[in-house]
Design a protein around this motif. Structure first.
Motif, mmCIF file in Angstrom:
data_model
loop_
_atom_site.group_PDB
_atom_site.id
_atom_site.type_symbol
_atom_site.label_atom_id
_atom_site.label_comp_id
_atom_site.label_asym_id
_atom_site.label_seq_id
_atom_site.Cartn_x
_atom_site.Cartn_y
_atom_site.Cartn_z
ATOM 1 N N MET A 1 0.976 -1.154 -0.069
ATOM 2 C CA MET A 1 0.049 0.008 0.213
ATOM 3 C C MET A 1 0.912 1.155 0.088
ATOM 4 N N LYS A 2 2.031 1.299 0.708
ATOM 5 C CA LYS A 2 2.784 2.180 0.829
ATOM 6 C C LYS A 2 3.705 2.455 -0.607
ATOM 7 N N SER A 3 3.965 1.428 -1.223
ATOM 8 C CA SER A 3 4.513 1.837 -2.334
ATOM 9 C C SER A 3 3.593 2.390 -3.473
ATOM 10 N N ASP A 4 2.261 2.407 -3.552
ATOM 11 C CA ASP A 4 1.496 2.967 -4.443
ATOM 12 C C ASP A 4 1.239 4.118 -4.055
ATOM 13 N N ILE A 5 1.464 4.759 -3.035
ATOM 14 C CA ILE A 5 1.234 6.300 -2.485
ATOM 15 C C ILE A 5 2.459 7.063 -3.197
ATOM 16 N N PHE A 6 3.570 6.312 -3.593
ATOM 17 C CA PHE A 6 4.787 7.214 -4.035
ATOM 18 C C PHE A 6 4.143 7.721 -5.414
ATOM 19 N N SER A 7 3.320 7.183 -6.333
ATOM 20 C CA SER A 7 2.570 7.765 -7.296
ATOM 21 C C SER A 7 1.897 8.959 -7.164
ATOM 22 N N PHE A 8 1.509 9.230 -5.993
ATOM 23 C CA PHE A 8 0.903 10.497 -5.728
ATOM 24 C C PHE A 8 2.045 11.866 -5.858
ATOM 25 N N GLY A 9 3.062 11.530 -5.662
ATOM 26 C CA GLY A 9 4.244 12.465 -6.154
ATOM 27 C C GLY A 9 4.051 13.293 -7.374
ATOM 28 N N GLN B 1 12.062 7.922 0.186
ATOM 29 C CA GLN B 1 12.754 6.670 -0.024
ATOM 30 C C GLN B 1 12.147 5.577 0.699
ATOM 31 N N GLY B 2 12.020 5.811 1.958
ATOM 32 C CA GLY B 2 11.429 4.497 2.854
ATOM 33 C C GLY B 2 10.061 4.393 2.785
ATOM 34 N N LEU B 3 9.521 3.226 2.454
ATOM 35 C CA LEU B 3 8.114 3.165 2.257
ATOM 36 C C LEU B 3 7.491 3.338 3.699
ATOM 37 N N GLU B 4 8.124 3.152 4.628
ATOM 38 C CA GLU B 4 7.472 3.213 6.156
ATOM 39 C C GLU B 4 7.334 4.673 6.466
ATOM 40 N N ASP B 5 8.088 5.516 5.598
ATOM 41 C CA ASP B 5 7.940 6.979 6.019
ATOM 42 C C ASP B 5 6.850 7.530 4.990
ATOM 43 N N ARG B 6 6.202 7.018 4.171
ATOM 44 C CA ARG B 6 5.175 7.460 3.311
ATOM 45 C C ARG B 6 3.840 7.618 4.019
ATOM 46 N N PRO B 7 3.087 8.585 3.864
ATOM 47 C CA PRO B 7 1.783 8.644 4.231
ATOM 48 C C PRO B 7 0.974 7.478 3.807
ATOM 49 N N ASN B 8 -0.344 7.233 4.233
ATOM 50 C CA ASN B 8 -1.353 6.413 3.577
ATOM 51 C C ASN B 8 -2.385 7.474 2.540
ATOM 52 N N MET B 9 -2.897 6.920 1.894
ATOM 53 C CA MET B 9 -3.826 7.872 0.982
ATOM 54 C C MET B 9 -4.861 8.771 1.815
ATOM 55 N N SER B 10 -5.361 8.070 2.726
ATOM 56 C CA SER B 10 -6.370 8.657 3.803
ATOM 57 C C SER B 10 -5.639 9.756 4.716
ATOM 58 N N SER B 11 -4.409 9.569 4.919
ATOM 59 C CA SER B 11 -3.624 10.832 5.451
ATOM 60 C C SER B 11 -3.387 11.973 4.610
ATOM 61 N N VAL B 12 -3.162 11.726 3.318
ATOM 62 C CA VAL B 12 -2.689 12.602 2.324
ATOM 63 C C VAL B 12 -4.075 13.359 2.278
ATOM 64 N N VAL B 13 -5.081 12.793 2.025
ATOM 65 C CA VAL B 13 -6.397 13.511 1.770
ATOM 66 C C VAL B 13 -6.655 14.657 3.034
ATOM 67 N N VAL B 14 -6.317 14.167 4.421
ATOM 68 C CA VAL B 14 -6.448 14.784 5.737
ATOM 69 C C VAL B 14 -5.461 16.044 5.642
ATOM 70 N N MET B 15 -3.960 15.787 5.192
ATOM 71 C CA MET B 15 -3.152 16.761 5.038
ATOM 72 C C MET B 15 -3.220 17.884 4.149
ATOM 73 N N LEU B 16 -3.975 17.520 2.970
ATOM 74 C CA LEU B 16 -4.143 18.543 1.944
ATOM 75 C C LEU B 16 -5.473 19.094 2.157
ATOM 76 N N GLY B 17 -6.433 18.488 3.109
ATOM 77 C CA GLY B 17 -7.608 19.254 3.616
ATOM 78 C C GLY B 17 -7.590 20.050 4.725
ATOM 79 N N SER B 18 -6.408 20.053 5.421
ATOM 80 C CA SER B 18 -6.425 20.875 6.903
ATOM 81 C C SER B 18 -5.227 22.088 6.693
ATOM 82 N N GLU B 19 -5.234 22.535 7.854
ATOM 83 C CA GLU B 19 -4.332 23.622 7.924
ATOM 84 C C GLU B 19 -3.300 23.228 9.044
ATOM 85 N N SER B 20 -3.101 22.125 9.603
ATOM 86 C CA SER B 20 -2.297 21.532 10.636
ATOM 87 C C SER B 20 -1.046 21.379 9.964
#
Length: 179
Positions: free
Chosen positions: A45-53, A118-137
């Motif tokens: 799942m964390k490999s897939d998020i790389f594409s969101f770059g 680089q590290g897949l463990e460092d990449r967020p999941n897609m639901s975290s990306v959605v939250v990050m893009l939609g918030s101001e935190s």
């Protein structure tokens, strides 16, 4: 297809309880293919998020493949990382954009860099990306992206061509082409 599994792209090929896979055939766009998948065929799942770059292409108006800069030989991901580290990220923004919210663009760049770490463990999941893009935190600081290497320059453009080719770290890179 399990609706809990359609993170971003290739994760849709997983079974309902599967969180990673090993493939024999690598397929996809190499520009935003996670390093662990492109090199070893390991996918999660964390490999897939790389594409969101790809959001870095959207902000910059430039493609990762074929990207060039007069000051270095990095791809777009490397260029974005270099600007981030030098606190000059706004220089990445497409100059065709004449009006934009600085904080929103910086947030997109930050999230894009988090997705291509680089590290897949460092990449967020897609639901975290959605939250990050939609918030101001506040967002975490990204780590170095995968495939952060300088490409080999043609000999005619290389400053070392008169003295032979040298490499500080003895690394070489290969450009992978899809079939």
């Amino acid at each position: 297809m399990n609706p809990k599994i359609s993170d971003y792209g290739m994760t849709r090929i997983f079974g309902g309880d599967q969180t990673e896979a090993n493939t024999n055939r690598v397929a996809g766009t190499y520009d935003y293919m996670a390093p662990e998948y492109a090199v070893d065929g390991l996918f999660s799942m964390k490999s897939d998020i790389f594409s969101f770059g790809v959001v870095l292409e959207i902000v910059s108006g430039k493609k990762n493949r074929g990207f060039s800069h007069p000051d270095h030989s990095h791809n777009l991901l490397g260029h974005a990382w270099k600007l981030w580290m030098e606190e000059r990220s706004l220089e990445l923004v497409d100059n065709m954009l004449d009006s934009f919210a600085t904080s929103e663009v910086l947030r997109c760049i930050n999230v894009g860099l988090l997705c291509v770490q680089q590290g897949l463990e460092d990449r967020p999941n897609m639901s975290s990306v959605v939250v990050m893009l939609g918030s101001e935190s506040s967002l975490p600081q990204p780590k170095q992206p995968g495939f952060f290497t300088e490409r080999n320059m043609p000999e005619t453009a290389s400053s070392s061509s008169k003295h032979g080719s040298t490499s500080v770290n003895e690394m070489s890179t290969s450009l992978l082409e899809p079939r």
